[in-house]
Design a protein around this motif. Structure first.
Motif, mmCIF file in Angstrom:
data_model
loop_
_atom_site.group_PDB
_atom_site.id
_atom_site.type_symbol
_atom_site.label_atom_id
_atom_site.label_comp_id
_atom_site.label_asym_id
_atom_site.label_seq_id
_atom_site.Cartn_x
_atom_site.Cartn_y
_atom_site.Cartn_z
ATOM 1 N N UNK A 509 23.956 2.193 -22.402
ATOM 2 C CA UNK A 509 22.475 1.756 -22.006
ATOM 3 C C UNK A 509 22.334 2.192 -20.894
ATOM 4 N N UNK A 510 23.219 1.223 -20.329
ATOM 5 C CA UNK A 510 23.376 1.594 -18.982
ATOM 6 C C UNK A 510 23.634 2.429 -18.048
ATOM 7 N N UNK A 514 20.436 4.488 -15.976
ATOM 8 C CA UNK A 514 20.394 5.325 -14.759
ATOM 9 C C UNK A 514 20.396 6.352 -14.507
ATOM 10 N N UNK A 515 20.074 7.366 -15.766
ATOM 11 C CA UNK A 515 19.613 8.799 -16.041
ATOM 12 C C UNK A 515 18.500 8.834 -16.413
ATOM 13 N N UNK A 520 13.091 8.876 -12.427
ATOM 14 C CA UNK A 520 11.759 8.519 -12.535
ATOM 15 C C UNK A 520 10.838 8.762 -14.011
ATOM 16 N N UNK A 521 11.543 8.483 -15.292
ATOM 17 C CA UNK A 521 10.818 8.268 -15.904
ATOM 18 C C UNK A 521 11.276 7.261 -17.219
ATOM 19 N N UNK A 522 11.038 5.920 -16.692
ATOM 20 C CA UNK A 522 11.395 4.544 -16.865
ATOM 21 C C UNK A 522 9.986 4.045 -16.745
ATOM 22 N N UNK A 523 9.898 4.007 -18.413
ATOM 23 C CA UNK A 523 8.268 2.615 -18.027
ATOM 24 C C UNK A 523 8.534 1.711 -18.240
ATOM 25 N N UNK A 524 7.734 0.282 -18.698
ATOM 26 C CA UNK A 524 8.120 -0.623 -18.226
ATOM 27 C C UNK A 524 8.799 -0.856 -19.297
ATOM 28 N N UNK A 525 8.149 -0.858 -20.271
ATOM 29 C CA UNK A 525 8.106 -0.916 -21.810
ATOM 30 C C UNK A 525 9.663 -0.680 -21.701
ATOM 31 N N UNK A 527 12.586 0.032 -20.481
ATOM 32 C CA UNK A 527 12.989 -0.981 -19.417
ATOM 33 C C UNK A 527 13.604 -1.756 -20.062
ATOM 34 N N UNK A 528 12.546 -2.917 -20.621
ATOM 35 C CA UNK A 528 12.567 -4.326 -21.454
ATOM 36 C C UNK A 528 13.835 -4.058 -22.500
ATOM 37 N N UNK A 529 13.727 -2.960 -23.527
ATOM 38 C CA UNK A 529 13.698 -2.773 -24.867
ATOM 39 C C UNK A 529 15.794 -1.747 -23.793
ATOM 40 N N UNK A 530 15.826 -0.911 -23.413
ATOM 41 C CA UNK A 530 17.241 -0.658 -23.226
ATOM 42 C C UNK A 530 18.131 -2.670 -22.494
ATOM 43 N N UNK A 531 17.021 -3.002 -21.534
ATOM 44 C CA UNK A 531 17.498 -4.213 -21.281
ATOM 45 C C UNK A 531 18.359 -4.960 -22.109
ATOM 46 N N UNK A 532 17.146 -5.114 -23.072
ATOM 47 C CA UNK A 532 17.290 -6.186 -24.641
ATOM 48 C C UNK A 532 19.056 -5.933 -25.240
ATOM 49 N N UNK A 533 18.779 -4.274 -25.295
ATOM 50 C CA UNK A 533 19.960 -3.970 -25.761
ATOM 51 C C UNK A 533 21.186 -4.429 -24.524
#
Ligand code: ADP
Length: 752
Positions: A509-510, A514-515, A520-525, A527-533
């Motif tokens: 996930x990290x 990073x990729x 610059x393709x990360x949405x807020x949603x 980011x939250x999901x990946x950080x949750x994992x």
């Protein structure tokens, strides 16, 4: 000699004789036994009675004094008898003697001269008070004789019975003597005084010596002696008579008859010897039953016991032989074992009922020491009456009473007691004779080797059994070691699997994070999901590492606990909290009994919550959907004053656990099944874990002075036998330093 002369003279002589007897008894008494004291009193009263007879002969008006003295005399003798024969109830005797004494005194005081005419019976008239005295005396004497006789008939041990028989006979002689004194004839009065004195000597002998000869055997032997002497003299007498009558018929001169008679007598005496011996042998064999051939007995006894190697069998053979030989009714062989500070006597029944209770005796026990030092049979009679054995301990006395044996024959090896042959009374109710006891000791000495062999043999048997048990234990330990060895290698697999899975997730996930961030393709949603994992994976890692640290702490210095007063209902409630969602999803019901009624306990709150969470978590994991879990608790009161305990049972209707793993599951990193499986969730059915839950639970519970174990029929996914985990916790563990406050907040490390 005239009647008054006879009365006064015999009374005077009797007074002197009784005084002498009193002095002898008093000076020779071995100890102040109760019975001796009563007999001494009886002697004093006998002297007083004889005195009253001396000063107031029966025909005088002052007869009352002598009558009262006589009745008091009999009453005292009655008390001496009661003490001697250990009568259990003496009330009847006291009431009877009191009444009769009162009647005698009353009649002497109020009706001294009332006469009764006995003309019809051709007897001279006598006074009423004299008649009452004679009747009272007769009733009391008869009561004493009958009661002694009944005691004799009901006594189990022949030597004990012999003692009562002797006492009864001497009482009878005394009373016969007294009865003769009632007659107004000088010859009878002299005979009466002599007879009474002989009887009283017998009584004195009985109380002052516990060793009384065997009355019945002496009597039998006496009769046999008279019989043998009389029969063996018959031919001689017949020969003399024949010579005399023949001489008369043939008109021989006197010198020839005398010469011939002398020749016949000499020949007769010469020939009489073998005839007398023949008669003696006949009497001994058929009338006295004494035809024991000692050599033959010893030979056949030795042969019989030398073939026996089993202790039980040996006891049966020994007692069986003694039964044939002496007519013993019961018996047992006793194994005596000397330990560092005591002897143990263990009965091995041979014949009849024998209590199997062993007895422990001090090394200096009088019973043991007497057997070793005297090296001869000891009779129960001696233990009861010989003053040397009055100090037997109550335990010894009770054991001997339970055994009810007549004789104890020591089996001695190397100057120490190795065994005892104990035998009950003979069926004939005759006492064992000294010659029989000697024979018994010879047989016991023959038993030494056989007993040693049998003991060695049985010890060998026990050792063999122990070796077999050790062998089985060794096999199971070996199997356990093999499993532990496997667990050790499994640990690497489990640990690497358990650690790698969340680590791979974090890394994956990290990388993605990073990729995507690069592009610059990360949405807020997203980011939250990946950080949750990533968070969940780290949490799992953290939980695993905490568990590993806890487990390692068990090995290093045990659990460091902080005890506070707490309630089990709170602990269980908190332990169940993280499982609520899983229980709902998997439709597992959980029933908890009323824990609030339990008293508060002193415990480390956080650690106990952790232990119960592991246990209830396992119950959820290994129970299929729609299953059921119950949590029960009982307060176990401790009667001996130490702390009470609480027993908890966590039971499930799950797959169960194979009994061979009941102990192993509490070992670190042990889990049943494939080690390749990694954690598949803490609540999923059969979701494998790292194998640390139960070891930690056990560590926590044992650190609280408690115990944990599991019971289950076995593992079966179809039948679902379930498992029951038992936990015992003390309400207040020993040596607890308490901080009495309740924990305010829930433990921070609890998940969910
Ligand atoms: P895990 O982390 O694997 O659950 P535990 O130490 O808690 O480790 O348990 C050890 C093993 O004991 C488990 O792998 C499981 O096979 C068995 N076990 C524990 N509790 C139960 C239960 N309630 N029913 C059946 N098996 C159980």
């Amino acid at each position: 000699m005239s009647l008054p002369e006879a009365n006064t003279l015999t009374s005077l002589i009797a007074t002197v004789c009784y005084t002498l007897l009193l002095i002898i008894t008093f000076t020779r008494r071995s100890q102040q036994e109760k019975q001796t004291r009563w007999l001494l009193l009886f002697l004093v009263l006998s002297i007083i009675w004889e005195f009253t007879r001396f000063f107031a002969p029966p025909e005088s008006a002052a007869i009352s004094l002598s009558a009262i003295a006589l009745i008091i005399n009999v009453i005292t003798l009655g008390i001496a008898t009661a003490v001697y024969a250990s009568w259990p109830h003496q009330r009847l005797w006291l009431v009877l003697s009191g009444t009769l004494l009162a009647a005698t005194i009353a009649s002497s005081l109020f009706l001294p001269n009332q006469t009764i005419n006995l003309n019809t019976l051709q007897l001279p008239p006598i006074t009423l008070s004299y008649l009452i005295t004679i009747t009272s005396w007769f009733i009391l004497a008869l009561y004493l004789l009958l009661r002694t006789w009944s005691g004799y008939r009901h006594t189990q041990f022949p030597w004990h019975a012999n003692r009562l028989l002797f006492w009864g006979i001497t009482l009878l002689v005394t009373f016969i003597g007294e009865s003769l004194l009632f007659f107004n004839w000088s010859g009878l009065i002299i005979a009466g005084q002599i007879t009474r004195f002989i009887g009283v000597i017998g009584l004195v002998y009985a109380v002052s010596s516990y060793l009384i000869f065997d009355v019945r055997t002496r009597f039998q032997r006496g009769l046999a002696f008279i019989f043998v002497t009389f029969i063996s003299a018959l031919p001689l007498i017949a020969a003399v008579v024949i010579v005399q009558s023949f001489g008369q018929q043939m008109s021989w001169d006197v010198a020839t008859v005398i010469l011939l008679t002398a020749v016949v007598i000499t020949l007769g005496i010469f020939l009489n010897q073998p005839f007398q011996r023949l008669l003696e042998r006949f009497v001994a064999r058929y009338l006295l039953g004494e035809a024991i051939d000692t050599n033959k007995v010893v030979r056949s006894y030795s042969q019989a016991i030398s073939r026996t190697l089993d202790v039980q069998q040996l006891s049966i053979v020994i007692i069986g032989t003694l039964n044939e030989l002496l007519g013993t009714s019961r018996g047992a062989l006793m194994l005596v074992t000397r330990e560092a500070d005591q002897y143990t006597i263990a009965p091995i029944p041979g014949m009849g009922d024998t209590p199997r209770r062993s007895l422990n005796l001090a090394l200096d026990s009088i019973f043991i020491q007497a057997l070793i030092q005297k090296h001869q049979p000891l009779l129960q009679y001696e233990l009861d009456f010989n003053p040397n054995y009055t100090n037997l301990t109550p335990d010894e006395k009770e054991w001997l009473q339970e055994l009810s044996m007549e004789a104890f024959v020591p089996v001695i090896t190397d100057r120490d007691l190795d065994g005892l042959i104990t035998i009950g009374p003979k069926r004939s109710a005759l006492p064992y004779q000294p010659s029989e006891l000697e024979l018994l000791q010879v047989l016991a000495d023959q038993t030494v080797v056989a007993l040693q062999n049998a003991r060695l043999f049985s010890e060998l048997g026990t050792q063999n059994e122990q070796i077999q048990l050790l062998n089985t234990d060794l096999i199971s330990q070996n199997e356990r070691l093999e499993i532990m060895d496997r667990v050790k290698s499994d640990f690497i697999t489990i640990a690497s699997h358990e650690l790698r899975t969340p680590l791979t997730q974090v890394k994956g996930y990290s990388d993605i994070l990073a990729a995507m961030n690069e592009e610059n393709a990360l949405t807020r949603e997203q980011t939250r999901e990946i950080v949750g994992h990533i968070n969940r994976a780290t949490l799992q890692l953290e939980r695993l590492i905490t568990a590993m640290l806890d487990a390692s702490q068990l090995d290093v210095d045990g659990m460091q606990l902080t005890f506070v007063q707490t309630k089990l209902d709170m602990i269980v409630k908190l332990a169940m909290e993280p499982l609520a969602q899983a229980l709902k999803e998997r439709r597992i019901t959980i029933e908890v009994c009323d824990l609030e009624i339990l008293p508060p306990i002193y415990a480390d709150f956080k650690r106990l919550v952790q232990a119960f969470q592991n246990l209830i978590g396992n119950a959820v994991k290994y129970t299929p959907d729609h299953g059921n879990i119950t949590i029960d608790a009982t307060l176990l009161n401790n009667p001996n004053g130490s702390s009470d305990h609480i027993e908890m049972v966590i039971a499930d209707t799950g797959i169960g656990i194979d009994p061979q793993f009941h102990e192993l599951i509490f070992e670190k990193f042990f889990r049943i099944g494939d080690p390749q499986l990694h954690s598949t969730g803490s609540t999923k059915f059969k979701g494998a874990g790292p194998g640390l839950g139960l070891p930690i639970a056990k560590g926590v519970i044992e650190a609280h002075d408690g115990r944990i174990w599991v019971e289950s029929e076995g593992e079966d996914e179809k039948r679902l036998p379930g498992s029951r985990f038992y936990i015992i916790l003390p309400v207040r563990p020993s040596g607890v330093q308490t901080a009495t406050s309740q924990p305010a907040s829930r433990p921070s490390y609890l998940v969910g």
